[in-house]
Write an enzyme that holds these catalytic residues in place. Structure first.
Site, PDB file in Angstrom:
ATOM      1  N   PHE A   1       0.873  -1.186   0.000  1.00  0.00           N
ATOM      2  CA  PHE A   1       0.000   0.000   0.000  1.00  0.00           C
ATOM      3  C   PHE A   1       0.902   1.227   0.000  1.00  0.00           C
ATOM      4  O   PHE A   1       1.773   1.346   0.866  1.00  0.00           O
ATOM      5  CB  PHE A   1      -0.872   0.044   1.263  1.00  0.00           C
ATOM      6  N   GLU A   2       0.691   2.094  -0.960  1.00  0.00           N
ATOM      7  CA  GLU A   2       1.373   3.386  -0.927  1.00  0.00           C
ATOM      8  C   GLU A   2       0.446   4.402  -1.557  1.00  0.00           C
ATOM      9  O   GLU A   2      -0.180   4.109  -2.577  1.00  0.00           O
ATOM     10  CB  GLU A   2       2.659   3.382  -1.782  1.00  0.00           C
TER      11      GLU A   2
END
Ligand code: GDP
Ligand code: MN
Length: 349
Positions: free
Chosen positions: A235-236
């Site tokens: 997740f970014e």
């Protein structure tokens, strides 16, 4: 249905839902997914989560990247699931292959040795290309050049809470450059000399190290040693311009020349995390407390019950990783002087 030009808060004709719930203009942003054709049903699930909880209200684009051409079925299914424009890109061979300075025999011996020591993905060539690609190249793909912010989505992830504001707009309005939901300790075996390269980069390029950096997240002795904390990069939400800037390009080039993507098994998570922590002002790194998230085997579930109910979260608070022993989140809170959310003590084990 592929329309993406909802620049105001009028209802989106495609689905009747209000767009631009967060006040102000849309951001210049896209989702980005690196995937194989065989990932189709696992990425389908992820898209469904992201669309249901967030993007059906905002209709941001979605860029899919692959080292091999996407097949018609992959395109058909993912185009149908995404509410914004879906784009499909092929990764150039130079970005997914061994650079000429890598000693192939040495790299092969490392893989054999890591296989014997049962290090996860230790024997894999494609996994190494993937980590190097995510570290140094995705933001330079031609399909991403037009965008400023991205949200990375992997196969088989889940979102647990409604996200009713424009996350990208939030990043822009608050001058945030990097956002995460989970942080933890990296397997030392995959990065034994990474910190040596980082230290030598800091000596060569002191001008790139931010005076108000987050070194305290990475090191407990002022930078002498690495404590292996990193933001989990599956997740970014981040700024593409930050990665494309000279500071990060110099950082990546240094690491790439040192060869650890192939002579060890450097992951893009520690590489991104170290860069964000050293090159940015620490206030530019944002913890998305409100985005409930799962990627095997860890969950981020908002700590506070009030928040979970307000956001219609469906995660089990007992699964929240934030305050467990292997989480690096307390360090992020400490160095930024943040107050821990109510009820964290009950989630420590
Ligand atoms: P993990 O999360 O570290 O266990 O690794 P994943 O298997 O989830 O891979 C990380 C990301 O890279 C995912 O989005 C995968 O779909 C993608 N990926 C991994 N290997 C390859 C590959 O060989 N080719 C392509 N195109 N994508 C890959
Ligand atoms: Mn994954």
């Amino acid at each position: 249905p592929q329309s993406n030009d909802h620049n105001d808060s009028s209802p989106n004709p495609a689905n009747g839902l209000p767009t631009g719930v967060y006040p102000g203009k849309r951001a210049n942003a896209t989702f980005v997914t690196l995937a194989r054709n065989s990932d189709i049903w696992e990425i389908a699930k992820s898209i469904r989560h992201v669309e249901d909880r967030f993007n059906r209200k905002f209709n941001y684009d979605w860029v899919f990247l692959n080292d091999k051409p996407f097949d018609p079925q992959f395109k058909k299914v993912t185009t149908a699931l995404t509410s914004g424009k879906a784009k499909y890109g092929l990764i150039p061979h130079e970005h997914w292959s061994f650079p000429d300075w890598i000693d192939q025999d040495k790299a092969k011996k490392v893989r054999e040795d890591m296989a014997q020591r049962k290090i996860i993905y230790g024997d894999s060539i494609p996994y190494r290309h993937m980590c190097r690609y995510e570290s140094g190249f995705f933001f330079r793909h031609e399909l991403l050049l037009d965008y400023e912010y991205y949200w990375r989505v992997e196969p088989s992830i889940e979102l647990f809470c409604d996200v009713d504001y424009d996350v990208f707009r939030f990043m822009a309005d608050n001058k945030k450059k990097y956002g995460f939901v989970l942080s933890l300790y990296e397997y030392v075996e995959t990065i034994p000399t990474l910190w040596d390269s980082v230290k030598s980069f800091m000596k060569e390029h002191p001008e790139h190290i931010h005076s108000n950096n987050a070194m305290g997240f990475l090191s407990d002795d002022g930078g002498e040693t690495y404590n292996h904390c990193h933001y989990w990069s599956n997740f970014e939400v981040g700024s593409l311009d930050f990665w494309r800037d000279t500071a990060y390009m110099d950082f990546f080039e240094k690491l790439d020349k040192d060869g650890g993507f192939f002579y060890e098994r450097w992951g893009d998570a520690p590489v991104h995390s170290i860069a964000a922590s050293l090159l940015l002002d620490k206030s530019q790194i944002h913890f998305f407390e409100d985005i409930g998230y799962y990627h095997v085997p860890f969950t981020h579930c908002p700590t506070s019950e009030k928040e979970r109910l307000k956001l219609k979260c469906h995660c089990n608070p007992k699964d929240n990783f934030d305050w467990k022993g292997y989480s690096c989140l307390p360090r992020h809170f400490e160095i930024n002087g943040l107050e821990r959310p109510e009820g964290y003590e009950t989630q420590m084990d």
